[in-house]
Scaffold this active site. Structure first.
Site, PDB file in Angstrom:
ATOM      1  N   GLU A  85     -58.956 -87.138-106.202  1.00 11.03           N
ATOM      2  CA  GLU A  85     -58.621 -87.021-107.616  1.00 11.03           C
ATOM      3  C   GLU A  85     -57.488 -87.957-108.052  1.00 11.03           C
ATOM      4  O   GLU A  85     -57.474 -88.278-109.018  1.00 11.03           O
ATOM      5  CB  GLU A  85     -58.667 -85.470-108.241  1.00 11.03           C
ATOM      6  CG  GLU A  85     -58.620 -85.623-109.744  1.00 11.03           C
ATOM      7  CD  GLU A  85     -58.643 -84.072-110.407  1.00 11.03           C
ATOM      8  OE1 GLU A  85     -58.791 -84.095-111.500  1.00 11.03           O
ATOM      9  OE2 GLU A  85     -58.581 -83.206-109.770  1.00 11.03           O
ATOM     10  N   THR A  86     -56.436 -87.818-107.212  1.00  8.09           N
ATOM     11  CA  THR A  86     -55.259 -88.532-107.533  1.00  8.09           C
ATOM     12  C   THR A  86     -55.469 -90.048-107.584  1.00  8.09           C
ATOM     13  O   THR A  86     -55.188 -90.743-108.538  1.00  8.09           O
ATOM     14  CB  THR A  86     -54.232 -88.217-106.452  1.00  8.09           C
ATOM     15  OG1 THR A  86     -53.669 -87.076-106.528  1.00  8.09           O
ATOM     16  CG2 THR A  86     -53.056 -89.180-106.530  1.00  8.09           C
TER      17      THR A  86
END
Length: 170
Positions: A85-86
């Site tokens: 997700e980062t």
């Protein structure tokens, strides 16, 4: 295509750049706008995620297994999701930069094998970059180059300012 890379020794959480000599001690400057008083509270800092290179078609980051493990000593599946997700969120933010907005929509991870030590490396590439949605594929490998996780990350995006359009691709 412009490629932004830095040696691993020069990188810390999210492609850090040191403060100028003689300046007050501050958190490192990054490709993200993180207020100095919030830097230590960021999950990417706590998990040791370091962006090592980025360009419009590829974003690469590493994360240590140590400190991000589940009770069996393997990399926690949630840590894979955080890394994915980062990367997807940063890629989407770079896509709509400098004035766009990004909100996470979906993260889906498939865990293929455990990572037991060393760093893992995530490589993020765009699958679709539209006017409203951007979707990325993230492949995570262990320190031996073996695929440990694949993920798909989708973000709602909004471009603002010159060059944005009301219609177009979704």
């Amino acid at each position: 295509m412009e490629n932004h890379s830095a040696p691993a020794a020069a990188a810390s959480a999210v492609m850090s750049r040191p403060a100028p000599p003689g300046s007050a001690a501050e958190p490192p400057r990054t490709i993200l706008s993180i207020p100095p008083d919030l830097h230590a509270d960021q999950l990417i800092v706590r998990m040791g995620i370091e962006v090592v290179s980025w360009d419009p078609e590829r974003l690469v980051a590493t994360m240590p297994v140590k400190g991000n493990q589940q009770p069996f000593g393997w990399l926690h599946g949630g840590a894979n999701a955080v890394l994915a997700e980062t990367l997807g969120s940063i890629a989407a933010a770079l896509y709509v930069a400098p004035r766009g907005a990004v909100v996470g929509l979906e993260v889906s991870c498939t865990h293929h094998r455990p990572a037991r030590g060393g760093p893992v490396t995530g490589v993020c590439t765009p699958l679709h970059q539209g006017d409203r949605v951007a979707t990325y594929a993230v492949s995570i490998t262990d320190d031996k180059g073996r695929l440990t996780c694949t993920a798909r990350v989708s973000c709602l995006v909004q471009k603002r300012g010159a060059g944005s359009s009301a219609g177009g691709r979704t």
